[in-house]
Design an enzyme around this catalytic site. Structure first.
Site, PDB file in Angstrom:
ATOM      1  CG  ASP A   1      42.936  29.586  34.879  1.00 33.72           C
ATOM      2  OD1 ASP A   1      42.340  30.635  34.597  1.00 33.72           O
ATOM      3  OD2 ASP A   1      43.199  29.250  36.073  1.00 33.72           O
TER       4      ASP A   1
ATOM      5  CG  ASP B   1      52.242  28.416  38.725  1.00 33.11           C
ATOM      6  OD1 ASP B   1      52.177  29.651  38.533  1.00 33.11           O
ATOM      7  OD2 ASP B   1      52.562  27.916  39.822  1.00 33.11           O
ATOM      8  CB  VAL B   2      51.539  32.696  34.513  1.00 35.04           C
ATOM      9  CG1 VAL B   2      50.651  32.275  33.353  1.00 35.04           C
ATOM     10  CG2 VAL B   2      50.727  33.263  35.658  1.00 35.04           C
TER      11      VAL B   2
ATOM     12  CG  ASN C   1      43.643  38.723  32.562  1.00 40.86           C
ATOM     13  OD1 ASN C   1      43.262  39.810  32.969  1.00 40.86           O
ATOM     14  ND2 ASN C   1      43.004  37.587  32.837  1.00 40.86           N
TER      15      ASN C   1
ATOM     16  CE1 TYR D   1      45.484  42.878  42.076  1.00 43.86           C
ATOM     17  CE2 TYR D   1      45.299  45.270  42.183  1.00 43.86           C
ATOM     18  CZ  TYR D   1      44.971  44.065  41.585  1.00 43.86           C
ATOM     19  OH  TYR D   1      44.139  44.046  40.478  1.00 43.86           O
TER      20      TYR D   1
ATOM     21  CE  LYS E   1      47.269  43.651  38.868  1.00 42.12           C
ATOM     22  NZ  LYS E   1      47.263  42.662  37.775  1.00 42.12           N
TER      23      LYS E   1
ATOM     24  CB  THR F   1      35.035  39.788  39.557  1.00 43.58           C
ATOM     25  OG1 THR F   1      35.527  40.421  40.733  1.00 43.58           O
ATOM     26  CG2 THR F   1      35.654  40.409  38.330  1.00 43.58           C
TER      27      THR F   1
HETATM   28  N1  LIG Z   1      38.383  42.449  39.068  1.00 43.80           N
HETATM   29  C1  LIG Z   1      38.801  43.698  39.166  1.00 43.80           C
HETATM   30  O1  LIG Z   1      38.125  44.574  39.705  1.00 43.80           O
HETATM   31  C2  LIG Z   1      40.141  44.084  38.573  1.00 43.80           C
HETATM   32  C3  LIG Z   1      40.477  45.439  38.451  1.00 43.80           C
HETATM   33  C4  LIG Z   1      41.700  45.782  37.915  1.00 43.80           C
HETATM   34  C5  LIG Z   1      42.582  44.782  37.502  1.00 43.80           C
HETATM   35  N2  LIG Z   1      42.247  43.467  37.646  1.00 43.80           N
HETATM   36  C6  LIG Z   1      43.211  42.475  37.191  1.00 43.80           C
HETATM   37  O2  LIG Z   1      42.635  41.725  36.128  1.00 43.80           O
HETATM   38  C7  LIG Z   1      43.195  40.425  36.092  1.00 43.80           C
HETATM   39  C8  LIG Z   1      42.073  39.391  36.087  1.00 43.80           C
HETATM   40  O3  LIG Z   1      41.280  39.597  37.235  1.00 43.80           O
HETATM   41  P1  LIG Z   1      39.853  38.892  37.442  1.00 43.80           P
HETATM   42  O4  LIG Z   1      39.071  39.799  38.307  1.00 43.80           O
HETATM   43  O5  LIG Z   1      39.318  38.459  36.134  1.00 43.80           O
HETATM   44  O6  LIG Z   1      40.324  37.644  38.346  1.00 43.80           O
HETATM   45  P2  LIG Z   1      39.713  36.173  38.521  1.00 43.80           P
HETATM   46  O7  LIG Z   1      40.149  35.706  39.863  1.00 43.80           O
HETATM   47  O8  LIG Z   1      38.263  36.132  38.161  1.00 43.80           O
HETATM   48  O9  LIG Z   1      40.526  35.331  37.392  1.00 43.80           O
HETATM   49  C9  LIG Z   1      41.904  35.135  37.460  1.00 43.80           C
HETATM   50  C10 LIG Z   1      42.266  33.808  36.803  1.00 43.80           C
HETATM   51  O10 LIG Z   1      43.698  33.657  36.870  1.00 43.80           O
HETATM   52  C11 LIG Z   1      43.991  32.322  37.223  1.00 43.80           C
HETATM   53  N3  LIG Z   1      45.304  32.261  37.878  1.00 43.80           N
HETATM   54  C12 LIG Z   1      45.642  32.684  39.121  1.00 43.80           C
HETATM   55  N4  LIG Z   1      46.931  32.411  39.386  1.00 43.80           N
HETATM   56  C13 LIG Z   1      47.434  31.799  38.268  1.00 43.80           C
HETATM   57  C14 LIG Z   1      48.710  31.271  37.937  1.00 43.80           C
HETATM   58  N5  LIG Z   1      49.734  31.301  38.799  1.00 43.80           N
HETATM   59  N6  LIG Z   1      48.876  30.719  36.719  1.00 43.80           N
HETATM   60  C15 LIG Z   1      47.849  30.663  35.830  1.00 43.80           C
HETATM   61  N7  LIG Z   1      46.619  31.138  36.099  1.00 43.80           N
HETATM   62  C16 LIG Z   1      46.413  31.696  37.305  1.00 43.80           C
HETATM   63  C17 LIG Z   1      42.864  31.913  38.162  1.00 43.80           C
HETATM   64  O11 LIG Z   1      42.759  30.495  38.260  1.00 43.80           O
HETATM   65  C18 LIG Z   1      41.673  32.585  37.521  1.00 43.80           C
HETATM   66  O12 LIG Z   1      41.035  31.742  36.567  1.00 43.80           O
HETATM   67  C19 LIG Z   1      44.116  40.320  37.303  1.00 43.80           C
HETATM   68  O13 LIG Z   1      45.449  40.585  36.891  1.00 43.80           O
HETATM   69  C20 LIG Z   1      43.609  41.428  38.213  1.00 43.80           C
HETATM   70  O14 LIG Z   1      44.600  41.899  39.076  1.00 43.80           O
HETATM   71  C21 LIG Z   1      41.044  43.097  38.159  1.00 43.80           C
END
Ligand SMILES: NC(=O)c1ccc[n+]([C@@H]2O[C@H](COP(=O)([O-])OP(=O)(O)OC[C@H]3O[C@@H](n4cnc5c(N)ncnc54)[C@H](O)[C@@H]3O)[C@@H](O)[C@H]2O)c1
Length: 254
Positions: A37, A58-59, A85, A153, A157, A188
């Site tokens: 993270d 940082d990914v 992810n 976004y 995706k 979330t």
């Molecule tokens: N929550 C939803 O409804 C939903 C639906 C479909 C897809 N998604 C996708 O699922 C994935 C996770 O979403 P979530 O809801 O768990 O998000 P979240 O914000 O709860 O968690 C994301 C994590 O990624 C980390 N992060 C952000 N930028 C980063 C970087 N540059 N390098 C390393 N880490 C980084 C953040 O610090 C955080 O801990 C995302 O790709 C999101 O687009 C989420």
């Protein structure tokens, strides 16, 4: 179930939401989990909870991504699962009419370029082992249009989905499976905030979900664990929908 016994799994965005729930599930199923993270506090906490290793990265940075897989390999001896992810969905990514180039580019970098980098640096380990499972987080918006737009976004995706399919095909005969996970809306902190702030906008979204609710992160994690494990040995290059039926629905139940 111990389907991931002795497997080494790298999870990006492990500090929160879907990533955190998956790190927990992977550990429950016996994996050694490398929690990645950009948020060190959240990442350290997650790694501590699952008895894994935290790597701050940082990914969007290639040297960080290279280092995180190298650390996984050097610490545990293999890279068996990559759950790519980490992603963002910032408020300045909105309708195409309002979204500026900076917001567009930032979202492409974090959501799409990061997945390119993670696949690029995970695949060589997996090819050498003759085995591996990559799960890239896309979204249901990769397959559906939304009038409440987040244009960068959605485009990012769609890119994750197409890239995962292509990689799944390219490396299939070398034992490397690549699938795009397409979650529906997940309960979330971000979505809860939206519900509290703007119930009408939230209700507009909820009405389309046949199951009548949003997913819990643990339900998404269960699907990721399946894709990571040999139970999904014949599944690759797929768009793996875990969406409560949203992408299949025309009229939903009252
Ligand atoms: N929550 C939803 O409804 C939903 C639906 C479909 C897809 N998604 C996708 O699922 C994935 C996770 O979403 P979530 O809801 O768990 O998000 P979240 O914000 O709860 O968690 C994301 C994590 O990624 C980390 N992060 C952000 N930028 C980063 C970087 N540059 N390098 C390393 N880490 C980084 C953040 O610090 C955080 O801990 C995302 O790709 C999101 O687009 C989420």
């Amino acid at each position: 179930m111990q389907r991931l016994q002795d497997r080494v799994a790298v999870v990006t965005g492990a500090g929160s939401g879907i990533g955190l729930a998956t790190a927990r599930r992977f550990a429950e199923e016996g994996a050694q989990v490398v929690c990645v993270d950009i948020d060190a506090e959240a990442g350290v906490k997650a790694a501590g909870e699952v008895g894994g290793l935290f790597v701050e990265a940082d990914v969007t940075r290639e040297d960080d991504v290279e280092r995180m897989f190298a650390t996984a390999y050097e610490t545990y001896g293999s890279v068996d699962v990559a759950f790519n992810n980490a992603g963002i969905s910032p408020p300045d990514d909105d309708s195409i009419l309002e979204t500026g180039l900076d917001a567009w580019r930032r979202v492409q970098e974090v959501n799409l370029t990061s997945v390119y980098l993670c696949c690029k640096h995970a695949i060589p380990y997996m090819r050498r082992q003759g085995k591996g499972s990559i799960i890239n987080t896309a979204s249901f918006v990769a397959v559906m249009g939304s009038a409440t737009s987040q244009i960068s976004y959605t485009a990012s995706k769609g890119g994750v989905l197409a890239m995962s399919r292509e990689l799944g095909v390219q490396f299939a005969r070398e034992g490397v499976r690549v699938n795009a996970l397409c979650p529906g809306p997940v309960n979330t902190p971000l979505l809860q905030e939206l519900f509290a702030k703007d119930p009408e906008r939230a209700q507009r979204r909820l009405v389309h979900v046949p199951l009548g609710r949003f997913a819990e992160a643990s339900e998404i994690a269960a699907a990721v664990a399946f894709l990571a494990s040999d139970d999904s040995s014949f599944i690759t290059a797929s768009q793996f929908l875990v969406d409560g039926g949203i992408s299949g629905a025309y009229v939903t139940p009252l």
